[in-house]
Design an enzyme around this catalytic site. Structure first.
Site, PDB file in Angstrom:
ATOM      1  CB  SER A 427      -3.181   1.994   9.702  1.00  0.00           C
ATOM      2  OG  SER A 427      -3.025   3.341  10.114  1.00  0.00           O
ATOM      3  CG  HIS A 448      -2.884  -1.880   7.214  1.00  0.00           C
ATOM      4  ND1 HIS A 448      -2.887  -2.222   8.549  1.00  0.00           N
ATOM      5  CD2 HIS A 448      -2.036  -0.828   7.101  1.00  0.00           C
ATOM      6  CE1 HIS A 448      -2.078  -1.408   9.208  1.00  0.00           C
ATOM      7  NE2 HIS A 448      -1.550  -0.561   8.346  1.00  0.00           N
ATOM      8  CD  GLU A 460      -4.098  -5.592  10.029  1.00  0.00           C
ATOM      9  OE1 GLU A 460      -4.260  -6.041  11.172  1.00  0.00           O
ATOM     10  OE2 GLU A 460      -4.087  -4.360   9.789  1.00  0.00           O
ATOM     11  CG  ASN A 498      -2.513  -0.313  14.028  1.00  0.00           C
ATOM     12  OD1 ASN A 498      -1.415  -0.781  14.257  1.00  0.00           O
ATOM     13  ND2 ASN A 498      -2.727   0.549  13.043  1.00  0.00           N
TER      14      ASN A 498
END
Length: 593
Positions: A427, A448, A460, A498
């Site tokens: 991540s 991800h 992702e 993120n």
């Protein structure tokens, strides 16, 4: 002594003013609606008639109650109609001169004891108050759109505001069924102060071409459980409004993260201000419509796109929660899964964790016992990476340590057959660094998943500068097969989710560190005013403060922006071993474990 507020005036009968007037009238207050536009006043009256008619139709109020609500709402075009109001709430356009003009005019109209509230979310309440005749009675009263639905109200005090005025509007907010949060005077206050920084970063992410508008919005909805993606939300709020708020925030903070993204100016200058104009980041059926329609930027299946490779079997490396969840996802979708760990015992324990998860699904009626047994039969545990020799796709979910991952990818390179796609679930680490540990970097891609993998719909798909089209297409096709939503992004820290989520969390920590608001107030503001499923401090304690700090540091290293530097309070709590729920204490204390 309490300030009685039986009669309240609302100045400005746009969408927000009309909503506030409805809330007040339904709560039994006499409401004086004032707008210089007769057309706006008529629209407000029609809106109240329509909403109360719907309420009668749904059995929420009686016809008699509806008549009483409508009788309590009267409209005027002259500010002098507010003379008998104990509280006046101005919701005129977000212009300092316009708002100050209204407040100054009211000084000569209302009684000395009347409270004057500004609905601004970007201008200085202190400055407006200081230039009025009675600054002690001026405060901010920030409702959220749509006012009849949203429960949050920010009560904004300046250094000049009297406790009596604050107590009066706070009590009113509670009587209206709202949750009042007391905040100081700074642009954006709590909710918008956090929200607009996040929206600005999403606009910048789109502008630089890192990800499509659809993928950015889908990532934040599916990865964070938000009701709307950031670019769709900017269109709803109004791109011009967002730019005004950000300008005010940047003037106060000098934080580059608050400097409006150039794309916001470009859209505003072009008249593309969002839904109200019929076009902003998206195109809509008509001005004011909520229905987007395809346009030149809408993705379409690319002609002649490279097909992915055939995947029949999948290898998952790791024995933790994420590895087990990913293995379960693949097995449920019908793939044969080889689940490898550092020892046969760890692999067997991971498979048992999957068995327990599937048993819960049977108990809840989500799957049958036969489906559970068939899924488990597709999972073969192994204590060595050698078992991955024939898999078509290998997905690693080991510790978030670059050297550990690089050693693993070197092993996968030797073990896995030629043509197998190698994927990392990192991540925050560079995918290309994992790829370069192999002799086939073109076959390495990021995949991800989000925790818990069986429940979260987002994946992702991270493409490096070395990833080939076939490997990228393979992972996208597999993600769709396991009923996940793949979004494309490049190989940079934080990817989409993120990179947008953690600066928002970091800014919330800064608010607490600066003693602007408490974790409880901030959590309430974001849940009630922003529609977030969890407040930032609830989420930080669940994720782990050490994990959050590591991601913040990775973002700061990557982008070198001072605004991304981890908040000192976060650094201090991690240094003290207060890591969140897992240690029993983070921003809050939890029971001993």
């Amino acid at each position: 002594m309490d300030i009685p507020l039986p009669t309240i005036a609302v100045v400005g009968l746009g969408t927000m003013g009309t909503g506030i007037a409805e809330v007040l009238a339904r709560a039994g207050r006499e409401v004086i609606g004032i707008d210089i536009s007769d057309a706006a006043a008529r629209r407000a009256a029609r809106a109240l008639e329509a909403s109360t008619a719907r309420a009668v139709g749904r059995g929420r109020i009686s016809a008699a109650e509806r008549r009483a609500v409508l009788a309590r709402f009267r409209t005027f075009s002259d500010l002098r109609a507010a003379a008998d109001a104990g509280l006046v709430i101005e919701v005129v356009p977000e212009s300092y001169e316009t708002k100050l003009g209204v407040l100054r005019a009211l000084d000569g109209i209302v009684a000395p004891s009347a409270v004057l509230a500004t609905g601004t979310n970007a201008l200085s309440v202190t400055r407006l108050a200081a230039e009025s005749a009675r600054p002690e009675r001026v405060l901010g009263l920030h409702f959220f759109h749509p006012a009849p639905v949203m429960r949050l109200v920010e009560v904004v005090s300046s250094v000049l505001t009297s406790d009596r005025a604050v107590a009066a509007v706070t009590a009113l907010a509670r009587e209206l069924g709202k949750e009042p949060v007391a905040v100081g005077d700074r642009p954006g206050f709590v909710a918008d102060g956090l929200l607009f920084g996040y929206l600005n970063q999403a606009a910048a992410m789109y502008e630089c071409g890192y990800a499509s508008r659809e993928d950015i919005d889908a990532a934040m909805r599916l990865g964070c459980g938000l009701p709307m993606g950031p670019l769709a939300l900017l269109d709803l709020i109004g791109v011009d409004t967002a730019r005004t708020v950000l300008d005010a925030m940047h003037a106060a903070s000098h934080d580059r993260l608050h400097a409006p993204s150039p794309v916001l100016r470009q859209l505003v200058d072009a008249g593309l201000t969002g839904r109200k104009a019929g076009r902003g980041f998206y195109t809509y059926e008509a001005p004011g419509s909520a229905v987007p329609v395809p346009d030149a930027l809408t993705p379409s299946p690319a002609a002649g796109a490279v097909p992915g490779r055939q995947v029949a079997s999948v290898g998952v490396v790791g024995s933790g929660t994420m590895a087990s969840g990913i293995a379960e996802v693949f097995a449920v979708a019908g793939y044969g899964v080889v689940l490898t760990a550092r020892s046969p015992e760890k692999a067997a324990a991971a498979r048992e964790r999957i068995a327990a998860s599937l048993a819960r699904s049977v108990d809840r009626g989500r799957i049958s016992a036969g489906a559970r047994d068939a899924t488990l039969a597709r999972i073969v545990p192994a204590g060595s990476a050698d078992a991955l020799a024939e898999v078509d796709l290998a997905v690693e979910a080991v510790a978030e340590d670059l050297e550990v991952k690089r050693r693993l990818f070197a092993t996968l390179d030797k073990v896995c057959r030629p043509g197998a796609v190698l994927a990392t679930t990192t991540s925050s680490l560079p995918v290309v660094a994992c790829a370069r540990a192999t002799s086939r970097p073109a076959d390495v891609v990021g995949m991800h998943f989000f925790n818990p993998a069986p429940a979260m719909k987002l994946v992702e798909v991270v493409r490096t500068v070395l990833t080939c089209d076939e490997a990228h297409a393979t992972v996208r096709e597999v993600a769709a097969t396991v009923r996940k939503h793949p979004v494309d992004c490049g190989d940079r820290a934080g990817f989409i989710v993120n990179a947008l989520l953690f600066p928002y969390l970091n800014n919330a920590v800064k608010m607490v560190g600066e003693h602007y608001a408490t974790p409880d107030d901030i959590d309430a503001a974001m849940k009630l005013g922003g529609g977030y499923p969890m407040g930032p401090f609830e989420l930080l304690d669940v994720v782990g403060l050490d994990v959050s700090l590591a991601i913040e540091r990775a973002l700061h290293r990557e982008f070198r922006d001072p605004g991304l530097a981890p908040a000192p309070l976060l650094e201090h709590l991690v240094a003290a071993g207060c890591l969140g729920r897992k240690t029993g204490r983070g921003f809050r204390e939890y029971g001993r474990r």
